[in-house]
Motif scaffolding. Sequence first.
Motif, PDB file in Angstrom:
ATOM      1  N   PHE A   1      10.976 -56.102  48.499  1.00 11.83           N
ATOM      2  CA  PHE A   1      11.279 -57.157  47.522  1.00 11.83           C
ATOM      3  C   PHE A   1      10.519 -56.910  46.219  1.00 11.83           C
ATOM      4  O   PHE A   1      11.063 -57.087  45.121  1.00 11.83           O
ATOM      5  N   ALA A   2       9.271 -56.506  46.341  1.00 16.22           N
ATOM      6  CA  ALA A   2       8.453 -56.263  45.148  1.00 16.22           C
ATOM      7  C   ALA A   2       9.029 -55.117  44.319  1.00 16.22           C
ATOM      8  O   ALA A   2       9.089 -55.181  43.088  1.00 16.22           O
ATOM      9  N   VAL A   3       9.481 -54.059  45.008  1.00 14.11           N
ATOM     10  CA  VAL A   3      10.067 -52.907  44.303  1.00 14.11           C
ATOM     11  C   VAL A   3      11.333 -53.333  43.577  1.00 14.11           C
ATOM     12  O   VAL A   3      11.553 -52.993  42.403  1.00 14.11           O
ATOM     13  N   TYR A   4      12.188 -54.126  44.265  1.00 12.66           N
ATOM     14  CA  TYR A   4      13.444 -54.547  43.629  1.00 12.66           C
ATOM     15  C   TYR A   4      13.164 -55.418  42.400  1.00 12.66           C
ATOM     16  O   TYR A   4      13.782 -55.255  41.342  1.00 12.66           O
ATOM     17  N   ALA A   5      12.225 -56.358  42.543  1.00 14.32           N
ATOM     18  CA  ALA A   5      11.909 -57.247  41.421  1.00 14.32           C
ATOM     19  C   ALA A   5      11.367 -56.452  40.233  1.00 14.32           C
ATOM     20  O   ALA A   5      11.611 -56.802  39.072  1.00 14.32           O
ATOM     21  N   THR A   6      10.654 -55.361  40.527  1.00 13.04           N
ATOM     22  CA  THR A   6      10.101 -54.537  39.454  1.00 13.04           C
ATOM     23  C   THR A   6      11.190 -53.756  38.724  1.00 13.04           C
ATOM     24  O   THR A   6      11.095 -53.519  37.509  1.00 13.04           O
TER      25      THR A   6
ATOM     26  N   THR B   1      17.374 -49.132  39.982  1.00 12.58           N
ATOM     27  CA  THR B   1      17.663 -50.494  40.405  1.00 12.58           C
ATOM     28  C   THR B   1      18.611 -50.506  41.598  1.00 12.58           C
ATOM     29  O   THR B   1      18.402 -51.234  42.578  1.00 12.58           O
ATOM     30  N   MET B   2      19.664 -49.679  41.513  1.00  9.87           N
ATOM     31  CA  MET B   2      20.616 -49.620  42.624  1.00  9.87           C
ATOM     32  C   MET B   2      19.971 -48.984  43.850  1.00  9.87           C
ATOM     33  O   MET B   2      20.289 -49.352  44.990  1.00  9.87           O
ATOM     34  N   SER B   3      19.068 -48.009  43.642  1.00 13.91           N
ATOM     35  CA  SER B   3      18.344 -47.425  44.787  1.00 13.91           C
ATOM     36  C   SER B   3      17.539 -48.499  45.508  1.00 13.91           C
ATOM     37  O   SER B   3      17.541 -48.570  46.746  1.00 13.91           O
ATOM     38  N   ALA B   4      16.864 -49.354  44.719  1.00  9.85           N
ATOM     39  CA  ALA B   4      16.069 -50.429  45.319  1.00  9.85           C
ATOM     40  C   ALA B   4      16.973 -51.438  46.034  1.00  9.85           C
ATOM     41  O   ALA B   4      16.635 -51.935  47.118  1.00  9.85           O
ATOM     42  N   PHE B   5      18.123 -51.724  45.421  1.00  6.53           N
ATOM     43  CA  PHE B   5      19.062 -52.666  46.034  1.00  6.53           C
ATOM     44  C   PHE B   5      19.560 -52.143  47.381  1.00  6.53           C
ATOM     45  O   PHE B   5      19.522 -52.850  48.401  1.00  6.53           O
ATOM     46  N   PHE B   6      20.049 -50.887  47.394  1.00  4.97           N
ATOM     47  CA  PHE B   6      20.581 -50.320  48.640  1.00  4.97           C
ATOM     48  C   PHE B   6      19.486 -50.202  49.702  1.00  4.97           C
ATOM     49  O   PHE B   6      19.755 -50.382  50.891  1.00  4.97           O
ATOM     50  N   THR B   7      18.261 -49.892  49.282  1.00  5.74           N
ATOM     51  CA  THR B   7      17.170 -49.770  50.254  1.00  5.74           C
ATOM     52  C   THR B   7      16.839 -51.129  50.874  1.00  5.74           C
ATOM     53  O   THR B   7      16.705 -51.247  52.099  1.00  5.74           O
ATOM     54  N   LEU B   8      16.736 -52.166  50.029  1.00  6.69           N
ATOM     55  CA  LEU B   8      16.404 -53.505  50.524  1.00  6.69           C
ATOM     56  C   LEU B   8      17.501 -54.052  51.436  1.00  6.69           C
ATOM     57  O   LEU B   8      17.245 -54.427  52.589  1.00  6.69           O
ATOM     58  N   VAL B   9      18.724 -54.094  50.912  1.00  5.81           N
ATOM     59  CA  VAL B   9      19.828 -54.683  51.690  1.00  5.81           C
ATOM     60  C   VAL B   9      20.174 -53.785  52.890  1.00  5.81           C
ATOM     61  O   VAL B   9      20.471 -54.284  53.982  1.00  5.81           O
ATOM     62  N   GLY B  10      20.106 -52.460  52.689  1.00  6.10           N
ATOM     63  CA  GLY B  10      20.403 -51.538  53.786  1.00  6.10           C
ATOM     64  C   GLY B  10      19.380 -51.623  54.908  1.00  6.10           C
ATOM     65  O   GLY B  10      19.732 -51.520  56.088  1.00  6.10           O
TER      66      GLY B  10
END
Length: 222
Positions: free
Chosen positions: A45-50, A151-160
Amino acid sequence: MTADTLKNPVHGADHGHHDHDSSSITIFGFWVYILTDLMIFGCLFAVYATLDPSYGVAMYFPSMVNAAGQTVPFNAKELFELPFVLTETFILLFSSITYGFAMVAAHKNNKGQVMSWLLITFVLGAAFISMEVYEFHHLVAMGNGPSTNATMSAFFTLVGTHGLHVTCGLVWMLVMIAQVAGKGLTNKVNTRLSCLSLFWHFLDIVWICVFTFVYLKAYASF
């Protein structure tokens, strides 16, 4: 009550006490695992928010491909479809309720109802994963895959990562359905059902956070 318990009630009582202690230790160990998982999701979550520019923390300005095939500045509101994800959310939340009914049936020692509610929960969980896979495929087909930008890397990592956990939960659920069918509601099976219950409700809470901080944030300013 087993034949051994009838022959030796003192030993049977000790055995039952040992099972209770073993169950408590197992559930405590699983709580420790949940806490470690919580730290992993906290980092994601912290990575995505960043990396999400809408949080005002990102130090760069990523781009994305919109529905018209044009490369435009990253806009999560335009990228994600809130009604679709809201449906996903309700499906997963409802699966948590059906799992709760399975645990109520387990406490009543109703094997048939436990299997029925677990099967319904599995179907709902599978529906959630299917919708998540569809969303990923849709984003990649648009040109907004995990390698598009950070940003998309963080999104796919979090949701994935959350989706991978739900998939593991579904496999675990199939194993539990087989164990309930084959072994009945023994102390060990009930302990495993309790651990899976913790895991499944934990994933629901994590998803509510994902929905709020990733999808809902894109549509509301807070």
